[in-house]
Structure formats: structure tokens, C-alpha cells
Scaffold this active site. Structure first.
Site, PDB file in Angstrom:
ATOM      1  N   PRO A   1      -1.091   8.004  -5.577  1.00 38.67           N
ATOM      2  CA  PRO A   1      -0.142   7.777  -6.675  1.00 38.67           C
ATOM      3  C   PRO A   1       0.914   6.756  -6.265  1.00 38.67           C
ATOM      4  O   PRO A   1       1.435   6.804  -5.163  1.00 38.67           O
ATOM      5  CB  PRO A   1       0.473   9.156  -6.916  1.00 38.67           C
ATOM      6  CG  PRO A   1       0.213   9.948  -5.692  1.00 38.67           C
ATOM      7  CD  PRO A   1      -1.016   9.378  -5.059  1.00 38.67           C
ATOM      8  N   GLU A   2       1.196   5.828  -7.157  1.00 37.71           N
ATOM      9  CA  GLU A   2       2.272   4.872  -6.930  1.00 37.71           C
ATOM     10  C   GLU A   2       3.454   5.282  -7.811  1.00 37.71           C
ATOM     11  O   GLU A   2       3.408   6.303  -8.486  1.00 37.71           O
ATOM     12  CB  GLU A   2       1.777   3.454  -7.235  1.00 37.71           C
ATOM     13  CG  GLU A   2       0.629   3.051  -6.299  1.00 37.71           C
ATOM     14  CD  GLU A   2       0.328   1.567  -6.308  1.00 37.71           C
ATOM     15  OE1 GLU A   2       1.188   0.774  -6.728  1.00 37.71           O
ATOM     16  OE2 GLU A   2      -0.770   1.192  -5.877  1.00 37.71           O
TER      17      GLU A   2
END
Ligand SMILES: [Zn+2]
Length: 276
Positions: A2-3
Site C-alpha cells: 500500500p502506498e
């Protein structure tokens, strides 16, 4: 992994789902997930109410009554789900916050890389990961002049410099490739070689791209899903990431893949020229 847009989507989901719920107890099935004393983690949180969920970079900050904060980093595969206490546990569920209303907040992590740490609210700034973070990528906090000055001092190439989170926080492998393509900058350009105009264009695109991705609910590559189990929609807007061999949307030249600082990197060899 996840960014920032994905973590922000999780934050919003949690704020919709668990605000003002009171914890009755906490179950920890994998002790290493908790930094610090596990029993203290459980004892301190029992009886506390979730007041809000904040975010700094890719760290979620679960704010509880009594000036207590849980710093939660999802790392590669961490996910939160809200379920009734009667639903069976998944084998990848490692931490369960039980609420007095009979619901639970469950933390799943197939690779067990995620971490949680209990701190006094405000003390999260001393966390070794949070301490070195650059500004959030918003108009209010991320300034062109500071960005340009910081790039001038970097010895790294621009892709690597943007990934290290100290100049601006929130760009991972996907969005770095995207913003460099948008700004027509070759990923191997030394950071200090960027002109002020290039830095400004890049700065504006970073803010624009991350905000668009947040509005789209993030990007789903492999396993990311938000707290509602919905998939993010931003993968349909990507221009270069994992588009090797596909035509550039600006000039039709096939997108190429190289490795920069051990990270797979996608760019257009015609739009993004490496200047000598
Ligand atoms: Zn191109």
C-alpha cells in the site's frame, strides 16, 4: 505494497466504521506484531474509545481516549476489517480489537510484516520511521522552494530520492514512475540536476497525482483492498507503471522497464530523456 493513497483510503474507511467505539479487550495472536510489551498494549487499550484515525505518511495513527495512540504500519500486506465477534477468525488475523457493541476490528497480514506500537498521543513524532518523514504532499505543507533546495542537496538519482520519503512523503514505486512520466523526467536524472522549472512541474504533479489517486480509492496491484473490501480504482488511470511494451499515451513509443536502485522502473524513452 500500500502506498499513501491506499493508506489514506484505509484511514477514511476506519473513520467511517469504528469511530467512538469502546474497546472491551484486545487479542494478539502474533506477539512480534506489537512493538513493546504485549500485555501493556492489551491492558492500556481495554476500556478506551477510538476518537479518530489520523495518518502521517504511510503510518496510521489510531487515536484513543486517555491520550493513547496506536501507530500502525501496514507494510506489505496489512489490512483492517470490521466484523461481528461471531464471525470465525481468519488464519491471517493477528490482532483483534473487541468492542463493547459486539463488533471487532481485525488486523490481517499474510506476510506478518506489519507493526503496531502504543505511544502517548503526540509522542508518535519520536517514532524512528515517522521522525524522518518529509512534508505531506499537500499544497499547504509541501512547498516548491523547499523541494527544489532539498533536491539540490541530494546525491541520489531522482527516482531513489523521491522514494526515500525525506523530501516529500507518500511516494512509493507506482506513483514515482507515474509522476516522473507526467513531468517528462528520466528516473535516473541526478536529483541535483533538475532545474527549478522541472522541480516545480514535478512538485505540482506529485500533489495532483496523489490527490487523484486518493479520490479514486487507491490502486489495486495484487492484494490491496480497503477496509470495505472494495478494490481501489486508480489502476485504470496508470500511464506507465507495469505498462512495459505498451504505447506511451503521449507519443506512442513503447514503455520501457529498467531497474533503478533495485526497483523495477517504467518510463517512456522518448518523453523522458536522460540529459548528459
Ligand atoms: Zn512518450
Amino acid at each position: 505494497m500500500p502506498e499513501l493513497p491506499e493508506v489514506e483510503t484505509v484511514r477514511r474507511g476506519l473513520n467511517d466504521l469504528v469511530l467512538n467505539k469502546q474497546i472491551s479487550s484486545v487479542d494478539v495472536y502474533y506477539d512480534k506484531m506489537i512493538i513493546g510489551d504485549v500485555q501493556k498494549f492489551k491492558d492500556t487499550l481495554a476500556g478506551k474509545v477510538i476518537e479518530t484515525v489520523d495518518r502521517r505518511g504511510k503510518y496510521l495513527l489510531l487515536r484513543f481516549s486517555g491520550d493513547v495512540t496506536v501507530i500502525s504500519h501496514l507494510r506489505m500486506e496489512g489490512k483492517y476489517y470490521v466484523k461481528s465477534k461471531d464471525e470465525p477468525l481468519d488464519k491471517h488475523t493477528h490482532v483483534v480489537f473487541n468492542f463493547v457493541d459486539g463488533t471487532t476490528l481485525r488486523y490481517n497480514d499474510t506476510r506478518k510484516f506489519g507493526r503496531m506500537e502504543l505511544v502517548k498521543t503526540g509522542m508518535e513524532v519520536n517514532n524512528s520511521g515517522i521522525k524522518k518523514l518529509g512534508p505531506e504532499p499537500t499544497v499547504d505543507t509541501f512547498k516548491v522552494d523547499d523541494f527544489y533546495q532539498a533536491l539540490q542537496k541530494k546525491k541520489k538519482v531522482i527516482k531513489t530520492a523521491l522514494l526515500d520519503q525525506t523530501i516529500v512523503t507518500g511516494l512509493g514505486n507506482i506513483y514515482v514512475d507515474e509522476v516522473l512520466w507526467m513531468s517528462k523526467i528520466h528516473p535516473q536524472t541526478p536529483a541535483k540536476n533538475l532545474s527549478y522549472d522541472e522541480a516545480k512541474k514535478l512538485h505540482d504533479n506529485i500533489i495532483k497525482e496523489l490527490n487523484m489517486a486518493i479520490e479514486a480509492g487507491g490502486t489495486t496491484i495484487r492484494s490491496y483492498t480497503d477496509a470495505f473490501r472494495n478494490e481501489g480504482g486508480f489502476q485504470f488511470s496508470l500511464k506507465v507503471y507495469q505498462k512495459t511494451g505498451e504505447p506511451c499515451q503521449r507519443c506512442q513509443t513503447p514503455i520501457e522497464r529498467i531497474v533503478v536502485g533495485q526497483r523495477g522502473t517504467h518510463f517512456c524513452p522518448k518523453c523522458q530523456i536522460l540529459k548528459p
